[in-house]
Scaffold this active site. Structure first.
Site, PDB file in Angstrom:
ATOM      1  N   LYS A 196      31.579  16.446 -14.771  1.00  0.00           N
ATOM      2  CA  LYS A 196      32.487  16.982 -15.755  1.00  0.00           C
ATOM      3  C   LYS A 196      31.722  18.129 -16.594  1.00  0.00           C
ATOM      4  O   LYS A 196      32.058  19.338 -17.018  1.00  0.00           O
ATOM      5  CB  LYS A 196      32.562  16.054 -16.624  1.00  0.00           C
TER       6      LYS A 196
ATOM      7  N   ARG B  26      37.694   8.092 -23.567  1.00  0.00           N
ATOM      8  CA  ARG B  26      37.304   6.872 -22.423  1.00  0.00           C
ATOM      9  C   ARG B  26      37.754   5.533 -22.422  1.00  0.00           C
ATOM     10  O   ARG B  26      37.376   4.802 -21.750  1.00  0.00           O
ATOM     11  CB  ARG B  26      35.738   7.015 -23.001  1.00  0.00           C
TER      12      ARG B  26
ATOM     13  N   ARG C  50      19.293  12.793 -11.332  1.00  0.00           N
ATOM     14  CA  ARG C  50      19.333  13.312 -12.464  1.00  0.00           C
ATOM     15  C   ARG C  50      18.518  12.932 -13.577  1.00  0.00           C
ATOM     16  O   ARG C  50      17.767  13.706 -14.370  1.00  0.00           O
ATOM     17  CB  ARG C  50      20.739  13.410 -13.335  1.00  0.00           C
TER      18      ARG C  50
ATOM     19  N   ARG D  49      17.262  11.889 -20.091  1.00  0.00           N
ATOM     20  CA  ARG D  49      18.234  11.144 -21.038  1.00  0.00           C
ATOM     21  C   ARG D  49      17.941   9.716 -20.713  1.00  0.00           C
ATOM     22  O   ARG D  49      17.676   9.021 -19.753  1.00  0.00           O
ATOM     23  CB  ARG D  49      19.513  11.309 -20.364  1.00  0.00           C
TER      24      ARG D  49
ATOM     25  N   ARG E 255      26.961   1.581 -17.326  1.00  0.00           N
ATOM     26  CA  ARG E 255      27.855   2.645 -17.603  1.00  0.00           C
ATOM     27  C   ARG E 255      28.753   2.631 -16.575  1.00  0.00           C
ATOM     28  O   ARG E 255      29.978   2.842 -16.838  1.00  0.00           O
ATOM     29  CB  ARG E 255      27.110   3.907 -17.846  1.00  0.00           C
TER      30      ARG E 255
HETATM   31  P1  AMP Z   1      28.131  11.196 -21.612  1.00  0.00           P
HETATM   32  O1  AMP Z   1      27.213  12.458 -21.940  1.00  0.00           O
HETATM   33  O2  AMP Z   1      29.650  11.853 -21.609  1.00  0.00           O
HETATM   34  O3  AMP Z   1      27.776  10.741 -20.347  1.00  0.00           O
HETATM   35  O4  AMP Z   1      27.979  10.324 -22.671  1.00  0.00           O
HETATM   36  C1  AMP Z   1      26.732   9.361 -23.064  1.00  0.00           C
HETATM   37  C2  AMP Z   1      27.150   8.249 -23.844  1.00  0.00           C
HETATM   38  O5  AMP Z   1      27.774   8.787 -25.232  1.00  0.00           O
HETATM   39  C3  AMP Z   1      27.967   7.098 -23.187  1.00  0.00           C
HETATM   40  O6  AMP Z   1      27.532   6.380 -22.476  1.00  0.00           O
HETATM   41  C4  AMP Z   1      28.571   6.599 -24.630  1.00  0.00           C
HETATM   42  O7  AMP Z   1      27.665   5.663 -25.123  1.00  0.00           O
HETATM   43  C5  AMP Z   1      28.466   7.717 -25.519  1.00  0.00           C
HETATM   44  N1  AMP Z   1      29.957   8.290 -25.612  1.00  0.00           N
HETATM   45  C6  AMP Z   1      30.317   9.557 -25.325  1.00  0.00           C
HETATM   46  N2  AMP Z   1      31.447   9.703 -25.376  1.00  0.00           N
HETATM   47  C7  AMP Z   1      32.088   8.665 -25.710  1.00  0.00           C
HETATM   48  C8  AMP Z   1      33.468   8.385 -26.181  1.00  0.00           C
HETATM   49  N3  AMP Z   1      34.532   9.349 -25.797  1.00  0.00           N
HETATM   50  N4  AMP Z   1      33.534   7.101 -26.603  1.00  0.00           N
HETATM   51  C9  AMP Z   1      32.718   6.093 -26.800  1.00  0.00           C
HETATM   52  N5  AMP Z   1      31.411   6.470 -26.289  1.00  0.00           N
HETATM   53  C10 AMP Z   1      31.085   7.671 -26.116  1.00  0.00           C
END
Ligand code: AMP
Length: 378
Positions: A204, A279, A318, A324, A335
């Site tokens: 994404k 999400r 990654r 991260r 996740r």
């Molecule tokens: P990402 O970078 O999109 O993989 O997001 C990393 C982490 O941020 C996720 O595993 C969640 O803990 C939190 N997070 C990001 N977006 C959301 C969302 N829309 N709702 C809830 N938690 C989120």
């Protein structure tokens, strides 16, 4: 003069200078009485407050210091309207009574951020003084100590407030006359709202960057917003860290308010890419309501479909360079489980909403990108 033209819009008189000054007198008197002996420092927030600050402070009768500050967005992080820095403050606030002088408090997010930043400078107290308040729009708990005028949710210019940079010089306040009153709402109605959907590691972020480079789109990555909050050590960041490190989702309510704030901070553009949001089904419902309140809706949902073993391999890879905390095998498993359980039901939700588009997310990045562009240009 009862109507004025500012750029392409007509505005009609809303509050005359005399009406404004009557309230400014009242606020100045309260400030002078309440803060006598405290030698306060007034921090006037540019640009919008310059006229209010000038009239107000001419009427404040106690010894005080006056300084001007401004919020500016961090370079290169246009996707996240929340990430701003305060510039212009070069004196110590240690032990001082600070009064923030603002033109308008709307959702309150900017003010909340400012208060947090100033609190870190150990003042004795912080008071908020605003010329205008839209009480119906306040979304955060804030104590507004002084307010000249409460106004409904109308788009206004004059007395320091602008429409696209113009109109600040009028001594009165005017409201837009067209049926479609809010300029930013009008712009938002024309924008595409693209939900770029997929499991962690589906690409994404990579594809968003390419889309932003090709089209005049803004990009909201909720993950990036949260990571920046963590980096900046904010209250939100502290709350988010526990969830993220554990592979869990941040509570919906919190995410929805963050998202609305970032979305509303965007100026004119062709569209917005939502990356990592929604999400959960409640988030999708909230997004629909938020967009419908602004006269618009999700244009397309694009599902980047990648098999789980490939996702696992990509994320572990990654993790070697991303830095991260959640890119390690144990958290990745969590996740992906959270994705399967809470996020993937959104595929059916968007199918039912008529917005779903499947994209094979496995293979050559260029092909995947072209497939996404084909959906956007259909
Ligand atoms: P990402 O970078 O999109 O993989 O997001 C990393 C982490 O941020 C996720 O595993 C969640 O803990 C939190 N997070 C990001 N977006 C959301 C969302 N829309 N709702 C809830 N938690 C989120």
């Amino acid at each position: 003069m009862t109507t004025i033209q500012v750029k392409d819009r007509e505005f009609s008189m809303f509050l005359s200078q005399a009406q404004i000054l009557e309230q400014v007198d009242r606020v100045a008197l309260s400030l002078s009485q309440d803060l006598a002996g405290k030698d306060p420092i007034f921090l006037c927030v540019l640009n919008g407050s310059f006229m209010f600050a000038s009239d107000l402070l001419k009427r404040v009768t106690i010894p005080c210091e006056i300084s001007f500050v401004k919020f500016s967005s961090y370079q290169g992080l246009s996707s996240t309207g929340k990430l701003k820095e305060l510039i212009g403050l070069n004196q110590s606030l240690e032990g001082r009574t600070v009064v923030i002088v603002e033109d308008l408090v709307d959702t309150g997010f900017t003010m909340q951020q400012m208060v947090q930043k100033l609190q870190a400078m150990n003042p004795a107290e912080i008071r908020i003084c605003t010329m205008l308040l839209k009480p119906g729009k306040l979304q955060v708990p804030l104590t507004i100590d002084y307010c000249a005028l409460e106004i409904p949710n109308e788009f206004i210019v004059g007395y320091g407030l602008d429409y696209d940079g113009f109109g600040r010089n009028y001594p009165n306040i005017y409201q837009v006359v067209e049926k479609e009153k809010n300029n930013s709402d009008i712009e938002k109605r024309k924008m595409k709202n693209i939900v770029l959907f997929g499991a962690p590691g589906s690409g994404k972020g990579t594809q968003s960057d390419r889309l932003v480079a090709k089209y005049n789109y803004q990009h909201i990555s909720t993950g990036d917003v949260l990571r920046n909050e963590i980096k900046n050590g904010t209250e939100l960041g502290k709350t988010a860290k526990g969830y993220i490190d554990n592979g869990q989702l941040i509570p919906d309510e919190l995410m929805v308010s963050i998202l609305a704030n970032v979305y509303d901070s965007f100026g004119k553009c062709e569209g917005v890419i939502f990356d990592g949001f929604p999400r959960t089904i409640p988030q999708a419902e909230a997004l629909k309501i938020m967009l419908s309140n602004r006269g618009t809706d999700v244009t397309e949902m694009i599902d980047l479909d990648v098999p789980e073993d490939e996702l696992m391999a990509r994320l572990i890879n990654r993790g070697k360079t991303s830095g991260r905390a959640d890119d390690n095998e144990e958290t990745i498993k969590k996740r992906l489980a959270v994705y399967n359980e809470q996020t993937s039901p959104l595929k059916i939700w968007y199918q039912e909403d008529g917005k779903y588009n499947h994209i094979n997310g496995l293979g050559d990045m260029e092909t995947i990108f072209n497939d996404i562009c084909a959906v956007l240009e259909k």
